[in-house]
Design an enzyme around this catalytic site. Sequence first.
Site, PDB file in Angstrom:
ATOM      1  N   CYS A   1      -2.068  -2.858   7.203  1.00  9.27           N
ATOM      2  CA  CYS A   1      -1.504  -2.722   8.556  1.00  9.27           C
ATOM      3  C   CYS A   1      -1.763  -1.313   9.086  1.00  9.27           C
ATOM      4  O   CYS A   1      -2.153  -0.399   8.336  1.00  9.27           O
ATOM      5  CB  CYS A   1      -0.006  -3.042   8.546  1.00  9.27           C
ATOM      6  SG  CYS A   1       1.015  -1.688   7.945  1.00  9.27           S
TER       7      CYS A   1
ATOM      8  N   GLU B   1       0.834  -1.205   0.000  1.00 15.61           N
ATOM      9  CA  GLU B   1       0.000   0.000   0.000  1.00 15.61           C
ATOM     10  C   GLU B   1       0.869   1.256   0.000  1.00 15.61           C
ATOM     11  O   GLU B   1       0.607   2.223  -0.710  1.00 15.61           O
ATOM     12  CB  GLU B   1      -0.908   0.020   1.243  1.00 15.61           C
ATOM     13  CG  GLU B   1      -1.894  -1.123   1.317  1.00 15.61           C
ATOM     14  CD  GLU B   1      -1.350  -2.355   2.018  1.00 15.61           C
ATOM     15  OE1 GLU B   1      -0.138  -2.625   1.909  1.00 15.61           O
ATOM     16  OE2 GLU B   1      -2.146  -3.062   2.658  1.00 15.61           O
TER      17      GLU B   1
HETATM   18  N1  THU Z   1       2.213  -6.485   4.138  1.00 14.53           N
HETATM   19  C1  THU Z   1       1.784  -5.620   3.181  1.00 14.53           C
HETATM   20  O1  THU Z   1       2.488  -5.373   2.187  1.00 14.53           O
HETATM   21  N2  THU Z   1       0.571  -5.050   3.333  1.00 14.53           N
HETATM   22  C2  THU Z   1      -0.301  -5.354   4.323  1.00 14.53           C
HETATM   23  O2  THU Z   1      -1.389  -4.816   4.340  1.00 14.53           O
HETATM   24  C3  THU Z   1       0.057  -6.315   5.369  1.00 14.53           C
HETATM   25  C4  THU Z   1       1.451  -6.794   5.344  1.00 14.53           C
HETATM   26  C5  THU Z   1       3.504  -7.153   3.966  1.00 14.53           C
HETATM   27  C6  THU Z   1       4.611  -6.729   4.867  1.00 14.53           C
HETATM   28  C7  THU Z   1       5.526  -7.942   4.808  1.00 14.53           C
HETATM   29  O3  THU Z   1       6.343  -7.834   3.650  1.00 14.53           O
HETATM   30  C8  THU Z   1       4.573  -9.108   4.613  1.00 14.53           C
HETATM   31  O4  THU Z   1       3.361  -8.548   4.148  1.00 14.53           O
HETATM   32  C9  THU Z   1       4.321  -9.926   5.857  1.00 14.53           C
HETATM   33  O5  THU Z   1       3.931  -9.111   6.905  1.00 14.53           O
END
Ligand code: THU
Length: 139
Positions: free
Chosen positions: A93, A57
């Site tokens: 997140c 994001e």
């Molecule tokens: N991650 C994202 O790219 N977006 C989210 O909304 C949740 C988590 C990624 C961060 C990390 O590279 C992987 O997912 C595991 O947490």
Amino acid sequence: MALTNEQLLAQACEARTHAYTPYSHFQVGAALLTKDGKVYQGCNIENAAYGPSVCAERTAFFKAVYEGERNFDRIAIVGGKEGSAPNQTCAPCGVCRQVMMEFCDPDRFCIILADGKGGCAEYTLREILPLGFGPQNLA
Ligand code: THU
């Protein structure tokens, strides 16, 4: 014609194929739609030191902001383990929600999440970040 949520999710699925995830093996894709109809895609990009990793994001937002965009309509997000179906639910997140708060009206900006069954659900930023702190608080 405006993009449908399904079309935006398809672009998020395509973005997910660019994810760099040698540590978590969890791949996320995002497609951010501006109010004038441009799409910025993003994927998560991890790092051996873990901390510098960035979510899909934020990759999409930072690409767009760098290009001068400030007006955003919606973002579609998909994510799941490497090798899993491309259209699984992945909620953003907290850090990414806060970045959305910086650039978006929480009552208007929408987050589109795949439901894992070929459909999707739509939430406002206010719904997923109630009582959020943003630029208005410093005005
Ligand atoms: N991650 C994202 O790219 N977006 C989210 O909304 C949740 C988590 C990624 C961060 C990390 O590279 C992987 O997912 C595991 O947490």
